[in-house]
Every structure is written in structure tokens, then in C-alpha cells.
Write an enzyme that holds these catalytic residues in place. Sequence first.
Site, PDB file in Angstrom:
ATOM      1  N   GLU A 260       0.873  -1.186   0.000  1.00  0.00           N
ATOM      2  CA  GLU A 260       0.000   0.000   0.000  1.00  0.00           C
ATOM      3  C   GLU A 260       0.900   1.223   0.000  1.00  0.00           C
ATOM      4  O   GLU A 260       1.885   1.269   0.744  1.00  0.00           O
ATOM      5  CB  GLU A 260      -0.832   0.122   1.295  1.00  0.00           C
ATOM      6  CG  GLU A 260      -1.960  -0.848   1.459  1.00  0.00           C
ATOM      7  CD  GLU A 260      -2.764  -0.599   2.755  1.00  0.00           C
ATOM      8  OE1 GLU A 260      -2.568   0.432   3.435  1.00  0.00           O
ATOM      9  OE2 GLU A 260      -3.595  -1.459   3.075  1.00  0.00           O
ATOM     10  N   GLU A 311     -13.346   5.785   0.570  1.00  0.00           N
ATOM     11  CA  GLU A 311     -14.253   4.850   1.248  1.00  0.00           C
ATOM     12  C   GLU A 311     -14.932   5.590   2.388  1.00  0.00           C
ATOM     13  O   GLU A 311     -14.342   5.807   3.442  1.00  0.00           O
ATOM     14  CB  GLU A 311     -13.456   3.634   1.749  1.00  0.00           C
ATOM     15  CG  GLU A 311     -12.923   2.794   0.604  1.00  0.00           C
ATOM     16  CD  GLU A 311     -11.954   1.711   1.058  1.00  0.00           C
ATOM     17  OE1 GLU A 311     -12.409   0.747   1.689  1.00  0.00           O
ATOM     18  OE2 GLU A 311     -10.746   1.846   0.792  1.00  0.00           O
ATOM     19  N   LYS A 314     -15.018   4.097   6.003  1.00  0.00           N
ATOM     20  CA  LYS A 314     -13.807   3.656   6.666  1.00  0.00           C
ATOM     21  C   LYS A 314     -13.705   4.369   8.008  1.00  0.00           C
ATOM     22  O   LYS A 314     -13.879   5.584   8.099  1.00  0.00           O
ATOM     23  CB  LYS A 314     -12.594   4.005   5.797  1.00  0.00           C
ATOM     24  CG  LYS A 314     -11.498   3.015   5.966  1.00  0.00           C
ATOM     25  CD  LYS A 314     -10.439   3.101   4.908  1.00  0.00           C
ATOM     26  CE  LYS A 314      -9.348   2.149   5.331  1.00  0.00           C
ATOM     27  NZ  LYS A 314      -8.052   2.772   5.476  1.00  0.00           N
ATOM     28  N   GLU A 320      -8.515   9.303   6.384  1.00  0.00           N
ATOM     29  CA  GLU A 320      -8.602   7.904   5.941  1.00  0.00           C
ATOM     30  C   GLU A 320      -9.640   7.702   4.828  1.00  0.00           C
ATOM     31  O   GLU A 320      -9.588   6.719   4.100  1.00  0.00           O
ATOM     32  CB  GLU A 320      -8.984   6.982   7.118  1.00  0.00           C
ATOM     33  CG  GLU A 320      -7.966   6.944   8.241  1.00  0.00           C
ATOM     34  CD  GLU A 320      -6.714   6.153   7.887  1.00  0.00           C
ATOM     35  OE1 GLU A 320      -6.750   5.388   6.906  1.00  0.00           O
ATOM     36  OE2 GLU A 320      -5.710   6.317   8.590  1.00  0.00           O
TER      37      GLU A 320
END
Length: 334
Positions: A260, A311, A314, A320
Site C-alpha cells: 500500500e 471509502e 472507513k 482515511e
Amino acid sequence: MSVSAILLLVEILSSIGVLEFTAAAPLVAPIVGICYGINGNNLPSKQEVVDMFKSRGIPRMRIYSPDEEIIQALRGSRIELVMDVAGDTIQSLTDPNVAADWVHRYITSYSQDVNFKYIVVGNEVHPNYDLAPYILPAMTNIQNAISSANLVTKVSTAIDTTLVTNSYPPNNSVFTADASPYIGPIINFLVKNEAPLLANLYPYFAYVNNQKDIDLHYALFTQQGTNDIGYQNLFDAMLDSIYAALEKIGAPNLEVVVSESGWPSAGGDGALVDNAHVYYFRLIKHAYSGSGTPKRPGRPIQTFLFAMFDENQKPGAEVERHFGIFNPDKSPKY
Ligand SMILES: *[C@@H]1O[C@H](CO)[C@@H](O)[C@H](O)[C@H]1NC(C)=O
């Protein structure tokens, strides 16, 4: 400058000569992939997302659980799949029979026409987590079942950079005293199986947590020339800190795959669309360039971009929820 993300990928790759075209779709060397997380309530269907990977020529995908709808949709594509074991099933996989069933259900039944590259047991597990003692036994059982099925898929685990310390300069880095007894046996297993270690690398968080000492240009690959420790960018320094720790623990030849890396477009200091655009652009180019890092020069760097989408469900800090390369309507953010 504001072109689509994959147009970007394709443009960069053709400019550095790693892109071949087939009749159907661009076929990109499988160096860079994109992580596909599904913690959102506004995302396209899984079939649509797999179609995006296909039509945009994204050669690798990482998913965070063995999602059969996604695996099914990948059938017949040549996309290389990196697939995590769901965290809450890891403990059960310390039973070899359960692990054999898991491999049969999620891997062997699809292996004719799905390209499983790595299986990831544990994402950013720390040595003090309840899960930590189960990681190596589960890895061993899954690898045994995969090998019995004569498949070449490799099992690994994805660490984060908190497991290393003393990383300035990178060559001085070591695994922490807490991490060594946990990661040492896992590293021996990886060496024996000729599997890589996976590592999630975020220059963004290193920068945000230490803006006094770290220049934004260094974190964004835009620094002119190298600094006094010989590094042009923080990504290479972080990756080499893991290589240095591996050398000291007796695994100088183990490869690290960056599982990642990304830069958020909103929600925190330095989290801007322009910065994220530059980060992803430069990272893709750097990964494919074959320049490698100062400690491991002259080779492409296998890297997964985080992530396919913002997202919105999340958990955690606001930032994030802003790592997407594409918007939920499938349009490119950059
Ligand atoms: C890096 O550290 C290793 C020992 O871990 C040493 O052998 C090597 O010479 C060092 N390289 C540099 C450039 O300092």
C-alpha cells in the site's frame, strides 16, 4: 495536467516504454497495482470495478478478504490478484484442515482462470496484537495447502513501518526489540519459501507527523537532487529502512513488495488534490523506472497504490476516507 488517472498511468508507462498494446486492452507490466477496498456505501458494483481494472489496463489488484463476487468477476482476466485472508478468520486457519478447506474454496476452485499472486495473512499486525501468535501458523498451513495443489502462489504478511526503528539514516534501521521475536520467524519462513515481505509505506503520515524535519518536496518526490544522506525521496528512504532491518536480521536477499502507498486528497495537513496527484504520478513513474532505491538500485519496485476509491465508511481520522484515485461515479479524481 489534469488527465484521468489511468490515462496518466498509460501515458507514463508509454513514455518510459513499458507499455505494450494488445488488440483488446493495454497490457501493462505487472509492477503497479491498485488496492480495492469496499468500505463505502456509494461504490460501483464489484463487476463494474473489475471492468474498470480491465478497461483501464490496471494489471494488479489487492483485495482485503476472499470476496467470491470479485474473484468470480476476475475469471479469465490476466489481472494478478493479491488477496488478504479476512482478519477474523486467521485464528481458525491455525488448524491445517481448516486452512486446506479455505485454500480449496477460495483459491484452487478458481485457479484455472484467476491469477493469484500473493495471499496476505495479516495486515499491519503488531507484535502485541492478540492475532500475532496466529500469523505464522496460518501462513504455514495456507502455504502447505497451496503447494500441495501445485500452485505457485506465495503467502506473505503485510507489515507497517512501526516495526522498524532508528531509520535515519535508513541504513541504520533495525526491527524494534518488540518486533524482532515476532517478525524473525516469519522472515525465515518467507526466505525458505522464496516469498517477498509485504510492507505498507506512507510517506504522507511520516511527513504529517514530523513537518518540522520533513520537507513536503521530499515526501512528494519533487525534491531537487539528493539530501545529505543520499536520498531524493522519502519513499525510498522508508523502503530502504526495511531492507536495512532485513539485512541485520539475516535476510539480505528478501524482496519487499510495497503493498500500500498513497496520498489523501482531503481531511488533513498537506492532503490536497494537487499533492495527491503529484504523489501518485511520481510514484508510478518511479516504480516502473527501474532506478530502484539507493540500497536496491536498478530494478522496478512492485507497488500497490492505495486506493481505488474514497471509502466513506472507513473508520478512523477524516483523512482515511480520502485516499481514492477514482470517484464513486468511476470518474478519475486526478
Ligand atoms: C549499511 O549497513 C551494512 C550493515 O548492516 C553495511 O555492511 C554497509 O556497508 C552499510 N552501507 C552504507 C552505505 O553505509
